[in-house]
Every structure is written in C-alpha cells, then in structure tokens.
Write an enzyme that holds these catalytic residues in place. Structure first.
Site, short mmCIF file in Angstrom:
data_model
loop_
_atom_site.label_atom_id
_atom_site.label_comp_id
_atom_site.label_asym_id
_atom_site.label_seq_id
_atom_site.Cartn_x
_atom_site.Cartn_y
_atom_site.Cartn_z
N GLU A 131 0.94 -0.93 -0.10
CA GLU A 131 0.09 -0.12 -0.10
C GLU A 131 1.00 1.18 -0.09
O GLU A 131 2.18 1.15 0.38
CB GLU A 131 -0.95 -0.12 1.24
CG GLU A 131 -0.29 -0.36 2.51
CD GLU A 131 0.95 0.59 3.00
OE1 GLU A 131 0.75 1.78 2.81
OE2 GLU A 131 1.99 0.01 3.40
N GLY A 158 6.35 0.02 4.04
CA GLY A 158 5.39 -0.38 3.21
C GLY A 158 5.68 -0.55 1.93
O GLY A 158 6.44 -1.41 1.55
N GLU A 159 4.57 -0.44 1.03
CA GLU A 159 4.73 -0.65 -0.47
C GLU A 159 4.88 -2.22 -0.88
O GLU A 159 4.79 -2.53 -1.94
CB GLU A 159 6.16 0.01 -1.16
CG GLU A 159 6.22 1.31 -0.83
CD GLU A 159 7.72 1.96 -1.35
OE1 GLU A 159 8.44 1.04 -1.91
OE2 GLU A 159 7.80 3.08 -1.13
N GLY A 160 4.72 -3.13 0.23
CA GLY A 160 4.73 -4.35 0.03
C GLY A 160 6.24 -4.87 -0.06
O GLY A 160 6.46 -5.99 -0.38
#
Length: 343
Positions: A168, A310-312
């Site tokens: 995300e 975040g960001e995966g």
C-alpha cells in the site's frame, strides 16, 4: 460476499511425514518447515509450486490528514505513485530482483495520474472523508472497494498466478490502520499508534488524540467488521481487504506486508474466520502496534528487519524464503532415497 473454505487436513500427516523424513534433524529448518507445511496445505499437495507471483500495491489518500497526523503532505501519495510507475521505488527494485510481476492500483488518490501499463485505475473517489467527523466512506463505497479488489485478484488468478502479495501507499494510512486495530481489537489507541513516517512524541500524541476522537464518535454503535472498515478505513485498505479475501477464496497463497496491510488482513479475518489459513505474514514492522496486531491474530512473521516502509517491500524481501520452502520440500532427499540412517 466471500466464502473461504477451511483447509482440508486430510494430507496433514503425509505432509508432516515428508518434512520429518528429509535428510535433516526433525524441525531443524524451523520456520521454513512451518511455511512449507502451510504451502502444501493450501495447495493440497506434497509438491507445492509458485506460479507467476504477483504484487499489487494499492494507493489512496485520507481525509484524516487534515488533523496533522503525518510529516508528509498529501500530494506525496500522488508523487510516489508516479515513482512506482517509473520503476524507481524500493518495491520496484525488489520485484525486479525476484521476478515478481508488479502493478500499482489507484484506489483513491487525490490527484491526476497518467495512463500506464504499470497502473490500474480503480479509483473510488479522490480520498476518504475525515473519519474524526464522519465515516471515511459510505457503505456503498466500501463494498465497491472490496469487490474491485476481488475482481483484480480474480484476473491475476485466471492468468495463472497462485501466489500474490499486497502492499500500500497513502499518506495518513497508519492512522487509519491504528484506528481499525483499536476498534476491532478493543485496545486503547495508545497501544496501536506509532510514529508512521517518522513522527516525534508530540506527533504520535496528536495522532493518538485524533484516533480517540474517532473512537468516541463510534462509541456505543453496533458495527460489523465491514462497517468498521467503512467508518475508519482507507480506499486502499478496503480494496486490499477484498483482494485478500478473494485470493483466499481462490486458494491462492496470500502474502501480507506490514502494519497497514495487516490491518486489511485483520478486517478480513473478522469477516471470514478461515482467511488466516491462507495468509503468510512476511515481516514484522517497526511500527509499534504491529507486534500486538500479529499476536492478536495468532500469527507470526517471517522476518523482523526493523522495516516500516510499506509498499509491499517486506513481501518482496521475504519472497526468497518462500521459494526456499518450496525448493527444499520438492528437492531435498529423504533418508530412504539418500541411503542415510534415520535415528
């Protein structure tokens, strides 16, 4: 909306026998053995495989940023999505490194974005409302987000993917995740709220006060998990939740990133009790609420690297471990095949 089957235990003893009779002391590969067992159970086979791994990063903006809960201005969400499209973010690097197909999903960014093969435009609206004063989204918007996430996963599954990760991006979304955690787990906001993008103590105190104001607004209301998601969530959190639920329904391996992604998983687990059987939590975020959230769900993470990006990113960094679990159960000799005595 979603129907997730409990994993069939019929192969459990065979899977455990296979693990125990590899040429190693029983249990000596630790969490890799636990992971291999889970992958075999999900795929109902003694020879699991990873097919066309996918990464979907959901991006959206949050009305609650008006309360001063982030160091960064809201337009950073839009700027980071452009960075994803250009391939310059950490998650892009790690996905390229490990051969994971990447897409970023505009779930509700407050800004214009170009058409690009790397971008899926699924915007519900240009950001949520300020959940301190009103629901973050309407019930209809929440359902739309859930169903859109499910649709995106069904498309990936139809193309042959059996493993998918979710990340995300959204300025303010640690506030949303902490609020969801506090409400769903009935915990004080102080136990759920952390520094996010790097807030100092005064900033964390402000964020905690904001969440407490939202919780006070909801006090006494009888809310189902999906209602809580609509009240306090973000479009990216809701869409990611629907994506996770659909992936589990399709018996895919669901890879969960850090604190915000885990808040989606928490909602998913409250909506469908069998969801967690399909979920692999890839890393323990440095965000202080994440450890408590994982414990409440009765799960553990593969890695603890003090990450909070975040960001995966935690998924992509952990992916080689998942591949190793598959490789060793498929390729490691048994005591019998190797002619090694098993004491």
């Amino acid at each position: 909306m979603f129907t997730i089957s409990a994993l069939d235990p019929q192969l459990d003893s065979s899977i455990q026998h296979c693990l125990d009779h590899k040429t190693k002391p029983q249990g000596s590969l630790g969490k890799l053995e636990t992971l291999a067992f889970q992958l075999c159970r999900i795929q109902q086979t003694l020879t699991p495989e990873l097919s066309k791994p996918q990464m979907l990063v959901f991006a959206a903006d949050h009305g609650v940023v008006a309360e001063g809960v982030s160091l960064f201005p809201q337009n950073v969400t839009q700027q980071m999505v452009l960075n994803f499209i250009q391939g310059g973010a950490a998650i892009n690097c790690f996905c390229r490194q490990h051969g994971i197909e990447f897409r970023v999903v505009n779930a509700g960014v407050n800004g214009d974005l170009p058409e690009d093969n790397a971008l899926i435009n699924a915007s519900i609206a240009r950001g949520t409302c300020n959940f301190v004063n009103e629901p973050a989204m309407s019930s209809a918007q929440c359902e739309q987000a859930l169903l859109k996430g499910a649709e995106l996963v069904a498309d990936r599954h139809q193309r042959g993917a059996n493993i998918i990760g979710f990340g995300e991006m959204g300025i303010g979304n640690t506030t949303s995740a902490a609020a969801l955690m506090a409400k769903l787990l009935k915990l004080p906001a102080e136990d759920c709220t952390g520094a996010g993008t790097g807030l100092n103590k005064a900033g964390v105190d402000q964020k905690t006060k904001v969440i407490n104001r939202a919780l006070k607004r909801l006090k006494g209301k009888k809310l189902a998990p999906q209602d809580v998601l609509a009240e306090l969530g973000g479009f990216e959190i809701a869409m990611m939740c629907g994506a996770m639920l659909k992936a589990a329904e399709l018996k895919m391996v669901v890879l969960v990133d850090g604190f915000i992604a885990s808040s989606s998983a928490l909602v998913a687990s409250k909506m469908e009790a069998n969801f967690l059987q399909y979920a692999v939590f890839c890393h323990k975020s440095k965000e202080q609420g994440h450890k408590k959230m994982l414990k409440a769900m009765g799960v553990d993470a593969l890695l603890d690297l003090d990450m909070r990006l975040g960001e995966g990113s935690g998924i992509a960094v952990a992916y080689p471990l998942i591949a190793s679990a598959v490789y060793f159960i498929n390729e490691m000799a048994s005591f019998e095949s190797a002619g090694v005595d098993n004491v």
